[in-house]
Design a protein around this motif. Sequence first.
Motif, PDB file in Angstrom:
ATOM      1  N   LEU A 128       0.716  -1.312  -0.109  1.00  0.00           N
ATOM      2  CA  LEU A 128      -0.614  -0.090  -0.145  1.00  0.00           C
ATOM      3  C   LEU A 128       0.757   1.125   0.080  1.00  0.00           C
ATOM      4  N   HIS A 129       0.989   2.553  -0.875  1.00  0.00           N
ATOM      5  CA  HIS A 129       1.612   3.162  -1.140  1.00  0.00           C
ATOM      6  C   HIS A 129       0.751   4.793  -0.670  1.00  0.00           C
ATOM      7  N   THR A 130       0.801   5.923  -0.442  1.00  0.00           N
ATOM      8  CA  THR A 130       0.339   6.753  -0.573  1.00  0.00           C
ATOM      9  C   THR A 130       1.061   8.016  -0.019  1.00  0.00           C
ATOM     10  N   HIS A 131       0.329   9.355   0.509  1.00  0.00           N
ATOM     11  CA  HIS A 131       0.774  10.432   0.715  1.00  0.00           C
ATOM     12  C   HIS A 131      -0.070  10.910   2.031  1.00  0.00           C
TER      13      HIS A 131
ATOM     14  N   HIS B 149       8.364  12.244   0.661  1.00  0.00           N
ATOM     15  CA  HIS B 149       7.609  11.717  -0.327  1.00  0.00           C
ATOM     16  C   HIS B 149       6.600  11.469  -0.223  1.00  0.00           C
ATOM     17  N   GLY B 150       6.362   9.824   0.921  1.00  0.00           N
ATOM     18  CA  GLY B 150       5.545   9.774   1.384  1.00  0.00           C
ATOM     19  C   GLY B 150       5.299   8.356   2.050  1.00  0.00           C
ATOM     20  N   VAL B 151       4.374   7.659   2.046  1.00  0.00           N
ATOM     21  CA  VAL B 151       4.698   5.558   2.758  1.00  0.00           C
ATOM     22  C   VAL B 151       4.380   4.375   2.053  1.00  0.00           C
ATOM     23  N   LEU B 152       5.184   3.615   2.764  1.00  0.00           N
ATOM     24  CA  LEU B 152       4.725   2.004   1.815  1.00  0.00           C
ATOM     25  C   LEU B 152       4.466   1.730   3.375  1.00  0.00           C
ATOM     26  N   VAL B 153       3.308   0.692   2.847  1.00  0.00           N
ATOM     27  CA  VAL B 153       2.716  -0.181   3.923  1.00  0.00           C
ATOM     28  C   VAL B 153       2.329  -1.172   3.390  1.00  0.00           C
ATOM     29  N   CYS B 154       2.881  -2.802   4.551  1.00  0.00           N
ATOM     30  CA  CYS B 154       2.850  -3.960   3.404  1.00  0.00           C
ATOM     31  C   CYS B 154       2.341  -4.865   4.431  1.00  0.00           C
ATOM     32  N   GLY B 155       1.709  -6.038   4.076  1.00  0.00           N
ATOM     33  CA  GLY B 155       1.784  -6.972   4.891  1.00  0.00           C
ATOM     34  C   GLY B 155       1.551  -8.523   3.498  1.00  0.00           C
ATOM     35  N   ALA B 156       1.100  -9.573   4.713  1.00  0.00           N
ATOM     36  CA  ALA B 156       0.708 -10.950   4.216  1.00  0.00           C
ATOM     37  C   ALA B 156      -0.846 -11.125   3.664  1.00  0.00           C
ATOM     38  N   ARG B 157      -1.816 -10.300   4.237  1.00  0.00           N
ATOM     39  CA  ARG B 157      -3.392  -9.530   3.456  1.00  0.00           C
ATOM     40  C   ARG B 157      -3.124  -7.807   3.380  1.00  0.00           C
ATOM     41  N   ILE B 158      -4.771  -7.942   2.646  1.00  0.00           N
ATOM     42  CA  ILE B 158      -5.088  -6.748   2.369  1.00  0.00           C
ATOM     43  C   ILE B 158      -5.459  -6.219   4.099  1.00  0.00           C
ATOM     44  N   ASP B 159      -6.351  -6.987   4.510  1.00  0.00           N
ATOM     45  CA  ASP B 159      -6.988  -6.165   5.555  1.00  0.00           C
ATOM     46  C   ASP B 159      -6.004  -6.039   7.374  1.00  0.00           C
ATOM     47  N   HIS B 160      -5.265  -6.939   6.676  1.00  0.00           N
ATOM     48  CA  HIS B 160      -4.528  -6.519   8.494  1.00  0.00           C
ATOM     49  C   HIS B 160      -3.735  -5.180   7.242  1.00  0.00           C
ATOM     50  N   ALA B 161      -2.875  -5.816   6.150  1.00  0.00           N
ATOM     51  CA  ALA B 161      -2.162  -4.395   5.765  1.00  0.00           C
ATOM     52  C   ALA B 161      -3.065  -3.168   6.255  1.00  0.00           C
ATOM     53  N   TYR B 162      -4.361  -3.005   5.325  1.00  0.00           N
ATOM     54  CA  TYR B 162      -5.007  -1.996   5.648  1.00  0.00           C
ATOM     55  C   TYR B 162      -5.680  -1.235   7.178  1.00  0.00           C
TER      56      TYR B 162
ATOM     57  N   ALA C 127      15.893   8.527   3.586  1.00  0.00           N
ATOM     58  CA  ALA C 127      15.939   9.652   3.780  1.00  0.00           C
ATOM     59  C   ALA C 127      15.997  10.125   2.396  1.00  0.00           C
ATOM     60  N   CYS C 128      16.788   9.396   1.234  1.00  0.00           N
ATOM     61  CA  CYS C 128      17.606   9.924  -0.273  1.00  0.00           C
ATOM     62  C   CYS C 128      15.662   9.895  -1.251  1.00  0.00           C
ATOM     63  N   TYR C 129      15.756  11.029  -1.866  1.00  0.00           N
ATOM     64  CA  TYR C 129      14.516  11.621  -2.306  1.00  0.00           C
ATOM     65  C   TYR C 129      14.575  11.689  -3.747  1.00  0.00           C
ATOM     66  N   ASN C 130      14.381  10.943  -3.991  1.00  0.00           N
ATOM     67  CA  ASN C 130      15.241  11.031  -5.945  1.00  0.00           C
ATOM     68  C   ASN C 130      14.418  11.908  -7.202  1.00  0.00           C
TER      69      ASN C 130
ATOM     70  N   TYR D 260      -0.365  13.286   7.209  1.00  0.00           N
ATOM     71  CA  TYR D 260       0.211  13.096   8.221  1.00  0.00           C
ATOM     72  C   TYR D 260       1.661  12.384   8.288  1.00  0.00           C
ATOM     73  N   ALA D 261       1.538  11.330   8.014  1.00  0.00           N
ATOM     74  CA  ALA D 261       2.595  10.801   7.549  1.00  0.00           C
ATOM     75  C   ALA D 261       3.963  11.576   6.356  1.00  0.00           C
ATOM     76  N   THR D 262       2.824  11.925   5.614  1.00  0.00           N
ATOM     77  CA  THR D 262       4.088  12.051   4.561  1.00  0.00           C
ATOM     78  C   THR D 262       4.498  13.166   4.564  1.00  0.00           C
ATOM     79  N   ALA D 263       3.732  14.074   5.996  1.00  0.00           N
ATOM     80  CA  ALA D 263       4.947  15.205   7.175  1.00  0.00           C
ATOM     81  C   ALA D 263       5.798  14.830   8.067  1.00  0.00           C
ATOM     82  N   LEU D 264       5.381  13.296   8.354  1.00  0.00           N
ATOM     83  CA  LEU D 264       7.103  12.930   8.961  1.00  0.00           C
ATOM     84  C   LEU D 264       8.454  13.327   8.312  1.00  0.00           C
ATOM     85  N   THR D 265       8.058  12.245   6.500  1.00  0.00           N
ATOM     86  CA  THR D 265       8.944  12.753   5.799  1.00  0.00           C
ATOM     87  C   THR D 265       9.374  13.956   5.227  1.00  0.00           C
TER      88      THR D 265
END
Length: 240
Positions: free
Chosen positions: A104-107, A171-184, A141-144, A110-115
Motif C-alpha cells: 500500500l503506497h500513499t501520500h 514523498h510518502g509511505v509504503l505499508v506492506c503485509g501478508a493480507r489486505i485487511d492486516h495491511a489496511y 532519506a534519499c529522494y530522487n 500526517y505520515a508524509t509530513a513526518l517524511t
Amino acid sequence: MAAPLDFDSPPVRRLCADLALALRAAAHHGLAEGVCNHFSIELPDGSGRFLLNPRGLLWQEIQADDIVLVDFHGQRLAGRHEVEPTAMFIHAAVHRVTGQACVLHTHMPYATALTLTEARALDTRLSQNAMRFHGRVAADACYNGLALDHREGERIAKAMGDAGVCFLGNHGVLVCGARIDHAYDDLYYLERACMAQVLAQSTGIALAPADDATAARVATQTLGERLQSELFFEALRRTL
C-alpha cells in the motif's frame, strides 16, 4: 508452484473486491490524493502477477471490476483500464525484492509530513498507536524525484528491507503485509499515530516518549492476534 489462477476465478475476484474496498476505505479516511498512489496484492499462486488499482480513477469510485492484473515486468494482463508507470516501478520492485504480498503506497498527510522532518519517520515510542510499529519501520532519506524507472523502484524496495513500513523522504509511505485487511489496518493506525505526533509537536511542548522495552512490548501485544484488524475490515465492508 500452484497452478496459475485465472483472473475470473472466485479467489481472484475476492481479492479484487478486497483491494477495491481498501481503496474506498482509504478515500473515506482521507488517505487518498487525487488519482495518484496505488494498492497492490500479489496472487497467491507464485506466478509473479499482482492486482493493482488502475490509472485515472478516484479511489472512492473503484469497484472490483476496475482492478487490473499485471506482471512484474509491467505488462497489463487483464482488466479494462490502463496502468500508471510509477505504480509499476514501485510496486513490482517491492513485491519482487521484499516478498511482501500486499503493498500500500500513499501520500497520506500526517505520515508524509513526518517524511519532511530531519527524523524522516514516526517516533514509535510515543503514542500507543505508534508503539504497534516499534521495530517495524524503515526510513529512506534519499529522494530522487518521481520513480520513473526500475532502478528507482528497486532502490526503494532495498531501503525498505524486511520492515513492514517504510517512510519515503519528501514523498510518502509504503505499508506492506501478508493480507489486505492486516495491511489496511496498519495503514489506518499509522496515519493516526503520525497525526498524534504532528499535533503534539505543534504545541511546542517537549514530547515524552516511552522506553524501548515498553514500546516493544506494546508492539508484541498488538500484533499477537489480528482479529481486531479483520473485524475492522469487515465493518468497513458493511458500511462502505
